[in-house]
Design a protein around this motif. Structure first.
Motif, PDB file in Angstrom:
ATOM      1  N   SER A  90      61.625  59.535 -22.947  1.00 21.02           N
ATOM      2  CA  SER A  90      61.680  60.675 -22.026  1.00 21.02           C
ATOM      3  C   SER A  90      62.685  60.433 -20.906  1.00 21.02           C
ATOM      4  CB  SER A  90      60.291  60.947 -21.427  1.00 21.02           C
ATOM      5  OG  SER A  90      59.835  59.813 -20.709  1.00 21.02           O
ATOM      6  N   ILE A 119      60.853  67.095 -17.078  1.00 20.31           N
ATOM      7  CA  ILE A 119      60.749  65.946 -17.984  1.00 20.31           C
ATOM      8  C   ILE A 119      61.095  66.402 -19.393  1.00 20.31           C
ATOM      9  CG2 ILE A 119      59.220  64.144 -18.844  1.00 20.31           C
ATOM     10  CD1 ILE A 119      57.491  64.828 -16.261  1.00 20.31           C
ATOM     11  N   GLU A 124      62.952  56.651 -19.519  1.00 19.14           N
ATOM     12  CA  GLU A 124      62.076  55.785 -20.304  1.00 19.14           C
ATOM     13  C   GLU A 124      62.540  55.842 -21.760  1.00 19.14           C
ATOM     14  OE1 GLU A 124      59.745  53.767 -19.410  1.00 19.14           O
ATOM     15  OE2 GLU A 124      59.583  54.271 -17.272  1.00 19.14           O
ATOM     16  N   ALA A 172      59.869  68.416 -10.835  1.00 16.93           N
ATOM     17  CA  ALA A 172      60.127  67.422 -11.877  1.00 16.93           C
ATOM     18  C   ALA A 172      60.327  68.128 -13.207  1.00 16.93           C
ATOM     19  CB  ALA A 172      58.972  66.429 -11.961  1.00 16.93           C
ATOM     20  N   MET A 214      63.342  61.955 -16.971  1.00 17.41           N
ATOM     21  CA  MET A 214      62.791  62.761 -15.890  1.00 17.41           C
ATOM     22  C   MET A 214      63.875  63.057 -14.868  1.00 17.41           C
ATOM     23  SD  MET A 214      61.432  62.905 -12.567  1.00 17.41           S
ATOM     24  CE  MET A 214      60.920  61.269 -12.073  1.00 17.41           C
ATOM     25  N   THR A 239      66.713  60.589 -10.885  1.00 18.50           N
ATOM     26  CA  THR A 239      66.459  60.621 -12.333  1.00 18.50           C
ATOM     27  C   THR A 239      65.853  59.287 -12.758  1.00 18.50           C
ATOM     28  OG1 THR A 239      68.689  59.825 -12.831  1.00 18.50           O
ATOM     29  CG2 THR A 239      68.351  62.215 -12.784  1.00 18.50           C
ATOM     30  N   ASP A 240      64.956  59.362 -13.735  1.00 17.44           N
ATOM     31  CA  ASP A 240      64.353  58.168 -14.318  1.00 17.44           C
ATOM     32  C   ASP A 240      64.398  58.293 -15.833  1.00 17.44           C
ATOM     33  OD1 ASP A 240      63.647  56.566 -12.131  1.00 17.44           O
ATOM     34  OD2 ASP A 240      61.917  57.840 -11.704  1.00 17.44           O
ATOM     35  N   VAL A 244      53.942  60.936 -22.102  1.00 24.52           N
ATOM     36  CA  VAL A 244      54.827  60.807 -20.947  1.00 24.52           C
ATOM     37  C   VAL A 244      54.160  59.927 -19.905  1.00 24.52           C
ATOM     38  CG1 VAL A 244      55.895  62.076 -19.031  1.00 24.52           C
ATOM     39  CG2 VAL A 244      55.958  63.019 -21.340  1.00 24.52           C
ATOM     40  N   ASP A 245      54.946  59.104 -19.256  1.00 21.48           N
ATOM     41  CA  ASP A 245      54.432  58.226 -18.213  1.00 21.48           C
ATOM     42  C   ASP A 245      53.757  59.071 -17.124  1.00 21.48           C
ATOM     43  OD1 ASP A 245      53.958  56.430 -16.191  1.00 21.48           O
ATOM     44  OD2 ASP A 245      55.900  55.444 -16.326  1.00 21.48           O
ATOM     45  N   PHE A 256      55.716  59.887 -14.011  1.00 24.80           N
ATOM     46  CA  PHE A 256      56.686  60.973 -14.115  1.00 24.80           C
ATOM     47  C   PHE A 256      56.036  62.300 -13.703  1.00 24.80           C
ATOM     48  CE2 PHE A 256      60.118  59.366 -17.304  1.00 24.80           C
ATOM     49  CZ  PHE A 256      60.373  58.314 -16.449  1.00 24.80           C
ATOM     50  N   SER A 308      55.333  62.461  -9.899  1.00 27.53           N
ATOM     51  CA  SER A 308      56.454  62.277  -8.974  1.00 27.53           C
ATOM     52  C   SER A 308      56.731  63.514  -8.126  1.00 27.53           C
ATOM     53  CB  SER A 308      57.709  61.885  -9.758  1.00 27.53           C
ATOM     54  OG  SER A 308      58.013  62.878 -10.719  1.00 27.53           O
TER      55      SER A 308
END
Length: 317
Positions: A69, A93, A66, A91, A71, A63-64, A46-47, A50, A53
């Motif tokens: 994943s 994820i 990738e 958060a 998030m 929301t993000d 996972v980044d 993330f 955050s």
């Protein structure tokens, strides 16, 4: 603090470690150290952004996405005690294999998912678990809003009998809590609307697998959040008007006190003026009279009584 759980088919939770991490596990991270973030990032791919955050307490809900994943950063309510309420970023994820939650503090929204309630959720049903966390957050907003309503009624009753600074400060504290809740609920609503649009996004289907019952749960979350939004707006207006009303009452009471003091000053000044007049170093009436002092006092008090009656008639008392 780092905790890892996985639901068994029979219902109970199985506690795991980083060495025994399995697919379908839930990784709960609270106030993590840099080492914990690095290890979890490496194991789950996972980044790191993330994971970090939620460590900014001023972060807004969003929301993000990738490649592997999704998030969802939402704000959850927190009760600080002593009429103090706040909202913290959480958060969530979701990856192909895991669901990860990250927060600065341990919150009741997350602690509700434990061994005692393990039969109500499954960590490997990641999308449903995500919606269940969001639903629990919305229900806690509603619960705390009802508490704020009861506290405001209690403060109002006490202020009707005795206006203490402590009660006014309590009212201010509740207004601050409602302000935080209002901002959090609004931003959470935007995230829920985006999730509603994302459920038909085929590119995210491997990660967010939404079944019919999951979609119903998401709609329930949206309904609960809208109800919380309406309640926080209503309670904010009530508290604002309550504060304005008691501010006007305090100002009016102050005016009454100042009016009373002004009237008393006038009445007490009359004997001073009369005695000063008869105390001049010139011939004055009753100077050679044995009862002169008594006459002067009677004149002063008579004028004071007449003045008091006139002021009372003019509603100065």
């Amino acid at each position: 603090m780092l905790q890892i759980y996985k639901s068994l088919e029979s219902g109970p939770l199985q506690e795991l470690t980083l060495k025994t991490l399995e697919k379908g596990a839930w990784i709960n991270i609270v106030d993590p150290t840099p080492y914990e973030l690095k290890v979890v990032s490496n194991l789950t791919e996972v980044d790191p952004d993330f994971l970090r955050s939620a460590l900014d307490d001023e972060e807004r809900s969003h929301t993000d996405v990738e490649e592997n994943s999704v998030m969802v950063l939402t704000n959850v309510p927190v009760f600080r005690g002593e009429d103090s309420y706040d909202a913290l970023p959480l958060a969530i994820i979701v990856t192909d294999e895991f669901i990860i939650t990250v927060c600065l503090e341990e919150t009741p929204v997350i602690t509700e998912f434990n061994e005692r309630t393990s039969r109500l959720f499954r960590t490997y049903k990641k999308t449903r678990f995500l919606f269940q966390i969001l639903y629990k957050s919305a229900t806690y907003f509603l619960r705390y809003l009802r508490q704020i309503s009861k506290l405001s009624e209690e403060i109002e009753d006490q202020l009707r009998h005795d206006m203490k600074n402590s009660e006014i400060l309590r009212l201010l504290e509740l207004q601050k809590g409602l302000t935080y809740f209002n901002a959090a609920i609004r931003s959470n609503g935007a995230v829920l609307d985006k999730l509603l649009r994302m459920r038909n996004n085929t590119s995210l289907t491997p990660i967010l697998k939404a079944y019919e019952e999951d979609e119903d749960l998401l709609e329930d979350v949206i309904i609960e959040n809208k109800q919380a939004k309406e309640m926080v707006e209503m309670y904010s207006k009530i508290l604002a008007r309550l504060a304005d009303t008691f501010s006007s009452i305090i100002s009016n009471n102050q005016n009454l006190v100042m009016k009373f003091l002004a009237a008393m000053t006038i009445i007490l000044a009359i004997p001073t003026v009369v005695s000063s007049f008869f105390g001049m170093n010139v011939p004055v009436p009753f100077a050679d009279n044995a009862h002169g002092f008594l006459y002067v006092m009677c004149i002063a008090f008579s004028i004071s009584i007449v003045s008091a009656y006139v002021l009372w008639h003019r509603d100065m008392f």
